[in-house]
Motif scaffolding. Structure first.
Motif, PDB file in Angstrom:
ATOM      1  N   GLU B   3      55.445  85.616 -75.987  1.00 13.05           N
ATOM      2  CA  GLU B   3      56.222  84.352 -76.298  1.00 13.05           C
ATOM      3  C   GLU B   3      57.531  84.480 -77.077  1.00 13.05           C
ATOM      4  O   GLU B   3      58.357  83.856 -76.555  1.00 13.05           O
ATOM      5  N   VAL B   6      60.297  85.338 -74.843  1.00 11.69           N
ATOM      6  CA  VAL B   6      60.656  84.065 -73.955  1.00 11.69           C
ATOM      7  C   VAL B   6      61.655  83.230 -74.840  1.00 11.69           C
ATOM      8  O   VAL B   6      62.713  83.039 -74.468  1.00 11.69           O
ATOM      9  N   ARG B  10      65.639  82.436 -74.402  1.00 20.74           N
ATOM     10  CA  ARG B  10      65.942  80.907 -74.176  1.00 20.74           C
ATOM     11  C   ARG B  10      67.147  80.626 -74.791  1.00 20.74           C
ATOM     12  O   ARG B  10      67.358  80.773 -75.976  1.00 20.74           O
ATOM     13  N   ARG B  16      73.123  76.934 -71.223  1.00 22.28           N
ATOM     14  CA  ARG B  16      72.508  77.216 -69.789  1.00 22.28           C
ATOM     15  C   ARG B  16      73.513  76.308 -68.828  1.00 22.28           C
ATOM     16  O   ARG B  16      73.645  76.631 -67.645  1.00 22.28           O
ATOM     17  N   LEU B  17      73.703  74.969 -69.216  1.00 23.22           N
ATOM     18  CA  LEU B  17      74.443  74.051 -68.584  1.00 23.22           C
ATOM     19  C   LEU B  17      75.955  74.692 -67.909  1.00 23.22           C
ATOM     20  O   LEU B  17      76.492  74.935 -66.853  1.00 23.22           O
ATOM     21  N   LEU B  20      75.358  77.445 -65.678  1.00 23.99           N
ATOM     22  CA  LEU B  20      75.046  76.961 -64.244  1.00 23.99           C
ATOM     23  C   LEU B  20      76.181  76.524 -63.474  1.00 23.99           C
ATOM     24  O   LEU B  20      76.535  76.886 -62.425  1.00 23.99           O
ATOM     25  N   HIS B  24      78.060  78.169 -60.111  1.00 24.43           N
ATOM     26  CA  HIS B  24      78.609  77.356 -58.993  1.00 24.43           C
ATOM     27  C   HIS B  24      79.868  76.941 -58.930  1.00 24.43           C
ATOM     28  O   HIS B  24      80.232  75.905 -58.678  1.00 24.43           O
ATOM     29  N   THR B 342      77.485  42.724 -50.269  1.00 20.99           N
ATOM     30  CA  THR B 342      76.230  42.084 -49.754  1.00 20.99           C
ATOM     31  C   THR B 342      75.033  42.528 -50.713  1.00 20.99           C
ATOM     32  O   THR B 342      74.110  41.991 -50.854  1.00 20.99           O
ATOM     33  N   LEU B 343      75.180  43.800 -51.380  1.00 20.02           N
ATOM     34  CA  LEU B 343      74.379  44.076 -52.228  1.00 20.02           C
ATOM     35  C   LEU B 343      74.147  43.207 -53.511  1.00 20.02           C
ATOM     36  O   LEU B 343      73.313  42.662 -53.908  1.00 20.02           O
ATOM     37  N   ASN B 344      75.481  42.716 -54.220  1.00 21.59           N
ATOM     38  CA  ASN B 344      75.491  42.015 -55.001  1.00 21.59           C
ATOM     39  C   ASN B 344      76.978  41.170 -55.102  1.00 21.59           C
ATOM     40  O   ASN B 344      78.148  41.754 -55.257  1.00 21.59           O
ATOM     41  N   TRP B 347      79.764  41.798 -57.596  1.00 21.62           N
ATOM     42  CA  TRP B 347      80.720  43.137 -57.735  1.00 21.62           C
ATOM     43  C   TRP B 347      81.851  42.848 -56.963  1.00 21.62           C
ATOM     44  O   TRP B 347      81.736  42.638 -55.611  1.00 21.62           O
TER      45      TRP B 347
END
Lengths: 676, 699
Positions: B3, B6, B10, B16-17, B20, B24, B342-344, B347
């Motif tokens: 543990e 780990v 971490r 981490r973001l 990521l 990408h 039409t939805l609201n 807007w």
């Protein structure tokens, strides 16, 4: 208008007392004959009217009250306003002048050389100076108290002059003083009837009778210049002169536009004819006789020397016209203009060394007029006359240089006026002809003036400071303590075509609570005072007993230097976005919330227990959505994705939870759709 | 324990973001760039209606006082001036005299202001320097001068701390009816203002002598107003001239008269309109994309539309109005808006396709004129002194010869100006309530900085991500190779490994240095006497290439290639290029946002996509071929001269293009001290050269 409330109550009491006294007095002395018994107190009222070359008319009211020194007559006064007497006594005021001004005196059109403009042209807003009869260490305390008292008395924010950043102690240029003079201005003070009313209350007749009855508020505030002034002089009781005691001079100077101007289609050449006017057409009222308790009540009409010279020229050209000259006593009509009332006296200025024409003053006594037969003086022009007023030897203008929010420069430029060419230049010192000019300038502390950057240009040539500046006294500003003061005595060579001075400054930053309410307007630099001590604004009249009794004319005969004020400058400073504190509070709160949130999170977490709970939940089966989410979360957490069977944390997003969220979301959407 | 391991591994969520995002980076850059372009296209839809932010302005709350009396007076002036033009001899001095006479008859203070037109010259070190450094060129021809006439009304009860300026350009030599009409409007307002009692600020009316252009006289007057030279040896403004034989105004001084701090300035002009309505054009862009406060435009628009019934227009790109793709885009947005509705129903996103096209054309023009950094009129001179100013251009549908029509026009124009002056006169503080950073999509719609920043931010966001990911990838390549080697064997090598970016950064630095040299070159080229723009342009290009080669030869020594890693070098070079470009764009967005926006639009795709062509050729997949084609197209388009010619060709047609046009365009940029010139020379061009270098990288 900030009024000190505590003072105000005191003052109210004072004013009420004063009123009672006046009332008593008025009932006792209904006839003028009692006046002589007024304990030596005197009151006289006068009005001077003068046409200006630019179709405007000057009206100058002068009210003078005198009281012998209070110690000889106890604490009571018959005519003299008690509020002022108390103020003089309490604050040991030796000399004081307070002026409220709206608009600018136009030196180029209305002249700047005669005593009238030198004494009565004041900078916009409030100007106050006072000389105290106290030791130097106490002057500041007395000044502070005086400002508060005056603030209450005149319903104005004079109390802002209390702060040491707003007043200064000139020594060289303003007036001969020994460190007990204080000078302060408030350029932005708005002047209105609420300042006039308390001023009128100091008069024994208020505006109910006498000349002050002319003061119709809409008409006197419609003018182009409005300056109400109060001047106090007090002398020690020891001297046995006539003037000993307290003298109070109240003047109101207004420049008005006769309403007949341009009513018709008089655009073109006919506009050169001056508008005809009368007292009733200017003020909308007549003079209903004198104020009964006034010693004298006179109206004067002054034609200045430029006008008289022009009229004489016209006369000479049209010699064939009527023979009567306008100097002759008792004349009221010549070929150029007509006066509706026969003047009681005509004063002509005795040649004042210029060898030029001299001004003429017609005197009218109001005493014989009454309600039934009011006094109304009118002047009707018959032919167009063009003239110009005599101007100060140099025309001073002050302006800002540079751009941007960081730095700039103040420049004062002096240029000779047309009238100065004929002036006597009898100020030859060491074989050199020199013109003495005094400059007094106060700059607020947030305009950080660098006095070493003073540059002098004479006739467009840079000059060393020592060549031109005779004496200079500089007291640099201290942040939030005192303003920067510069006093200069200059010796300019005669006949110089131009002179210019420039001073560089940095714009300072203020603390957020030091900004005034309308900070984005910019900040004012008060007017600089330019004086020409080598010239005297003085008129000489042939000796006459009448002259000494008339406050206006005796004032004209006093020797006083020619003064002129420059423009007020507006400096835009950097101003913060005043919603900034709100933003700061919001951000700070967010940061605090984040900090305490994470702290609590760390403190609260028990790792073992969490793991155990998660393991117990691992048995539940997860749907595909939760698998997808767990894969994403695992990616975010930077750990390899564990298999669902490996009993590791993925199942916190259970199917039930997702279902709940979806349910709530769908309810929200339908609600929005049907009822939103 | 397992543990603890780990938890060691971490990392914090933000790291981490970042990891990521880096992993990408391609996806991120595609999404961000598309969103950025989409956001830009969406701006006309997102534009808000303007509103008057400062309550003190109160436009139109007082009824107009200007009457036919003033108009008939103005007609007299127009008539007298027009009569002068029939005999052009001596019209110059006489017209000044007439204007001065009319002004002083009204009771205003009048003075003349003599100025020398300043020749536009390139001062490489005078960029961004304040107007106070305006050095008079000693070699400028002394015989050329113009005379401005200035009239000042002192506010009756004001303290003279502030002033409102009215400017009418007037060419005494060639001035036609057009210019006398604008004088007429100003005169009618001026004559009214001498009589009104509500004036709190002084009024300055500047009749600018526009025989050397409209900008020069205004700029010269402002310079002398704010920064006079006390020790000016040549007596330019000292003598007095005698005008007429009327002794009331026999002397009109040449000394400059001053009033207080300027609150706002309005420049009036009249154009020959060929439209169906009386229109009012508003020009607001000053140097380097600075705009006046939006409130000034708002009050003019409000008064013109709601009080005087004029149609207000701002500049548009007319070629965009007819373009098909904008129209179809507008239709897409319209249908999207309908769907949203039409939805609201609350807007309100949708605008009609026609509105979208109009908005897009105006927005594009607004963006272009701000990006150019060249003022669109004499009002630009005021902005240098932090004075809010706009140019108003009236245009009439019928010719000015009909008197009744002309009177009507003078009345409306005069009332508009009167209303604007009255509003500004009400103002207690300077303009600060409303926006300074905005783009107009129509006279009554604007996009504020908070909205248009998003598009730019999205466009620029992938740059640091891609730069970091490229760098990280080259780092990832190495550990494997290093692990194979023994750690002890090559310490020098490992040090060099960690410092390998130094080489690429050096290249980037050298190219930027070259960029600075290239932007200085026109100063020397412009010294060549009797040369036409085309030769200048070709000399410039030749010298640029030559200097690039010399710099490479001197500074990029071949020895540096020894320790470089061939397979990763282009990636590190690209990473460095992108980072420097990112910094450049960020700086530019502070100076002139519109330039940065357009620059990002042109250069960001190129910078992101740059990939050695050799690798693409070797790759032979569809993806690499597509990338190669894209790279080639982008590489041509984002070269500044190519961009200019393509743009010009689209607007005006490709037939009349000359090589010298670009030189003229650049010359106008530096003449106006535009920061765009610096951007092109020191950010855009170096980045393009580096990208081309990556494309041609021998790997």
């Amino acid at each position: 208008m900030a009024i000190l409330l505590s003072r105000r109550s005191n003052l109210l009491a004072v004013v009420v007392l004063l009123l009672c006294q006046l009332f008593l007095y008025a009932t006792v002395s209904s006839s003028g004959s009692v006046l002589k018994q007024g304990g030596g107190e005197e009151f006289s009222e006068e009005l001077l009217l003068k046409p200006f070359p630019d179709r405007k008319v000057l009206a100058h009211f002068h009210f003078q009250s005198r009281a012998p020194h209070s110690s000889s007559h106890g604490r009571h006064h018959h005519l003299f306003p008690k509020a002022i007497a108390q103020l003089v006594k309490k604050f040991r005021v030796k000399e004081m002048e307070l002026s409220f001004t709206q608009g600018r005196w136009r030196y180029e059109q209305w002249g700047g050389f005669d005593p009238l403009s030198s004494n009565n042209a004041k900078p916009p807003g409030v100007e106050l100076w006072a000389v105290f009869d106290v030791p130097q260490s106490l002057v500041d305390v007395y000044w502070r108290n005086l400002t508060h008292t005056l603030s209450g008395l005149f319903c104005a924010s004079i109390n802002f002059l209390e702060s040491s950043t707003t007043y200064s102690a000139p020594e060289l240029t303003f007036k001969p003083s020994f460190g007990n003079l204080r000078y302060g201005t408030l350029p932005r003070e708005a002047v209105c009837t609420e300042n006039l009313t308390p001023w009128l209350k100091l008069l024994p007749c208020r505006d109910k009778a006498g000349l002050s009855a002319l003061m119709d508020r809409p008409s006197i505030y419609r003018g182009f210049y409005h300056s109400q002034r109060l001047r106090l002089t007090s002398s020690e009781s020891g001297s046995d002169e006539v003037d000993s005691g307290i003298g109070l001079d109240q003047t109101l100077t207004v420049v008005l536009q006769p309403s007949s101007w341009r009513t018709g289609k008089t655009y073109s050449v006919e506009t050169n004819i001056q508008p005809s006017w009368s007292i009733s057409s200017i003020f909308g009222r007549n003079i209903p006789g004198k104020c009964v308790i006034a010693k004298s009540s006179n109206v004067y009409l002054q034609l200045d020397n430029g006008l008289v010279g022009e009229l004489k020229n016209l006369e000479r050209e049209n010699a064939k016209y009527v023979a009567n000259t306008f100097e002759s006593e008792g004349f009221q009509s010549n070929h150029a203009f007509k006066i509706s009332v026969t003047p009681d006296k005509v004063f002509e200025e005795v040649d004042n060394l210029h060898g030029k024409s001299t001004s003429v003053i017609y005197g009218f006594s109001v005493e014989k007029y009454s309600d039934s037969q009011p006094f109304d003086l009118g002047l009707t022009w018959k032919i167009p006359v063009v003239w110009s007023c005599q101007q100060a030897p140099l025309h001073a203008s002050r302006f800002l240089m540079g751009s941007g929010n960081e730095r700039g420069a103040i420049a004062i430029s002096l240029e000779p006026t047309e009238s100065s060419e004929g002036l006597p230049t009898s100020h030859i010192i060491d074989g050199r002809c020199e013109l003495r000019v005094d400059i007094f300038q106060v700059v607020p502390w947030y305009i950080k003036v660098y006095f070493h950057t003073l540059q002098v240009f004479v006739d467009k040539q840079p000059r060393a400071m020592a060549d031109v500046v005779d004496k200079i006294r500089v007291s640099p500003s201290k942040d939030k303590v005192s303003p920067g003061v510069m006093e200069m005595i200059l010796k300019l060579p005669c006949g110089s075509k131009s002179a210019a001075f420039s001073l560089e400054f940095d714009k300072g930053f203020l603390h957020i609570d030091e900004y005034p309410p309308d900070a984005n307007q910019g900040f004012d630099i008060p007017s600089a005072l330019i004086s020409f001590p080598s010239f005297n604004a003085r008129m000489n009249f042939s000796e006459d007993e009448f002259l000494n009794n008339s406050p206006i004319l005796s004032k004209f005969q006093e020797t006083s230097p020619v003064l002129s004020y420059t423009e007020v400058l507006l400096i835009p400073l950097t101003t913060p976005d005043f919603s900034m504190p709100y933003n700061v509070i919001t951000i700070t709160c967010t940061v605090f919330a984040l900090y305490f949130g994470s702290l609590l999170n760390v403190l609260r977490r028990r790792v073992d227990e969490e793991e155990r709970i998660l393991r117990s939940r691992a048995g539940h089966k997860a749907g595909w959505i939760s698998q997808l989410l767990s894969r994403l979360s695992a990616k975010l957490r930077g750990r390899p994705q564990e298999q669902p069977t490996s009993s590791l944390p993925h199942s916190f997003i259970s199917f039930r939870l997702v279902l709940k969220i979806l349910l709530v979301a769908s309810i929200a959407v339908t609600w929005q759709y049907y009822f939103g | 324990m397992a543990e603890t391991e780990v938890s060691k591994k971490r990392k914090r969520p933000i790291v981490r973001l970042a990891v990521l995002l880096l992993s990408h980076s391609v996806l991120v850059s595609v999404i961000c760039c598309t969103a950025g372009v989409f956001g830009l296209l969406l701006l006309p839809v997102l534009a808000k209606n303007t509103y008057i932010s400062e309550n003190a302005l109160m436009p139109g709350s007082a009824s107009s006082m200007l009457s036919n009396q003033e108009v008939s007076e103005a007609n007299k002036l127009i008539k007298e001036l027009n009569n002068l033009h029939s005999n052009p001899l001596g019209a110059t001095t006489e017209s000044h005299g007439i204007i001065a006479k009319y002004m002083s008859n009204l009771g205003a203070q009048v003075n003349n202001h003599k100025f020398h037109p300043q020749l536009n010259q390139f001062h490489p070190l005078h960029f961004f320097s304040g107007p106070d450094s305006g050095v008079m060129q000693e070699n400028s021809t002394r015989s050329l001068y113009g005379i401005n006439t200035v009239g000042i009304i002192r506010a009756p009860r004001g303290d003279g701390k502030e002033a409102i300026v009215l400017v009418t350009p007037y060419n005494a030599v060639k001035g036609g009816v057009r210019e006398t009409l604008s004088l007429g409007i100003a005169y009618s307002v001026f004559s009214l203002l001498t009589r009104v009692t509500w004036l709190a600020k002084d009024i300055i009316w500047l009749v600018a002598d526009s025989q050397y252009g409209e900008y020069a006289p205004v700029a010269a007057w402002l310079r002398d107003y704010h920064t006079p030279a006390f020790s000016n040896l040549d007596s330019l403004n000292t003598e007095t001239c005698h005008v007429g034989n009327n002794n009331f105004e026999s002397k009109i001084s040449y000394g400059i008269r001053r009033s207080g701090t300027m609150a706002a300035a309005l420049v009036l002009g009249v154009a020959y309109g060929n439209e169906n309505e009386d229109t009012l054009g508003i020009y607001a862009e000053a140097s380097n994309g600075q705009m006046p406060n939006l409130d000034l435009i708002n009050i003019v628009h409000y008064l013109a539309v709601h009080r005087q019934g004029l149609r207000v227009k701002v500049e548009q790109f007319h070629w965009l109005l007819n373009s098909k793709w904008v129209k179809s885009l507008g239709e897409v947005f319209e249908s999207l808006g309908k769907m949203v509705k039409t939805l609201n129903p609350d807007w309100k996103l949708g605008i009609s396709a026609a509105d979208y096209v109009e908005g897009a054309a105006t927005l594009a023009s607004s963006l272009y004129h701000q990006a150019l950094g060249v003022p669109t009129g004499p009002h630009g001179a005021f902005r240098d002194y932090q004075v809010d100013a706009i140019t108003l251009e009236f245009s009439l549908r019928i010719s000015f010869d009909r008197l009744d029509r002309r009177n009507d026009f003078l009345l409306h124009g005069g009332r508009l100006i009167e209303g604007v002056i009255r509003s500004v006169n009400n103002l207690l503080e300077k303009f600060h309530q409303s926006f300074f950073l905005y783009l107009l999509t129509s006279p009554s719609k604007f996009v504020s900085v908070g909205v248009y920043m998003i598009a730019f931010a999205l466009l620029v966001a992938p740059l640091p991500v891609v730069a970091a990911s490229l760098y990280a990838k080259t780092l990832d390549l190495n550990p494997t190779s290093e692990k194979d080697k023994s750690a002890t064997s090559n310490e020098l090598g490992s040090v060099l490994q960690s410092w390998k970016w130094l080489n690429s950064v050096k290249t980037v630095f050298v190219v930027h240095f070259w960029g600075a040299t290239v932007s200085l070159l026109p100063y020397f080229i412009s010294q060549i006497p009797d040369s036409d723009p085309t030769t200048n342009f070709s000399v410039w290009i030749l010298l640029s290439i030559l200097s690039l080669e010399i710099l490479r030869w001197i500074l990029v020594s071949p020895s540096s290639h020894i320790y470089g890693l061939p397979q990763g070098e282009w990636a590190i070079l690209k990473s460095a290029t992108i980072s420097s470009f990112f910094i450049g764009l960020g700086l530019m967005s502070v100076i002139n946002f519109a330039t940065a926006e357009i620059g990002a639009l042109l250069m960001v795709p190129m910078a992101l996509m740059a990939h050695p062509l050799k690798l693409d050729v070797r790759g032979q997949s569809l993806r690499s071929i597509l990338r190669m084609i894209c790279n080639l197209v982008l590489g041509v388009i984002s070269f500044p001269p190519a961009t200019f010619f393509v743009f010009k060709g689209v607007i005006e047609g490709f037939s009349g293009i000359k090589a010298g046009d670009f030189w003229n365009w650049v010359e106008s940029l530096w003449a106006w001290n535009s920061a765009t010139y610096l951007y092109i020379g020191m950010v855009h061009l170096p980045c393009w050269v580096l990208c081309v270098q990556i494309l041609l990288h021998p790997c």
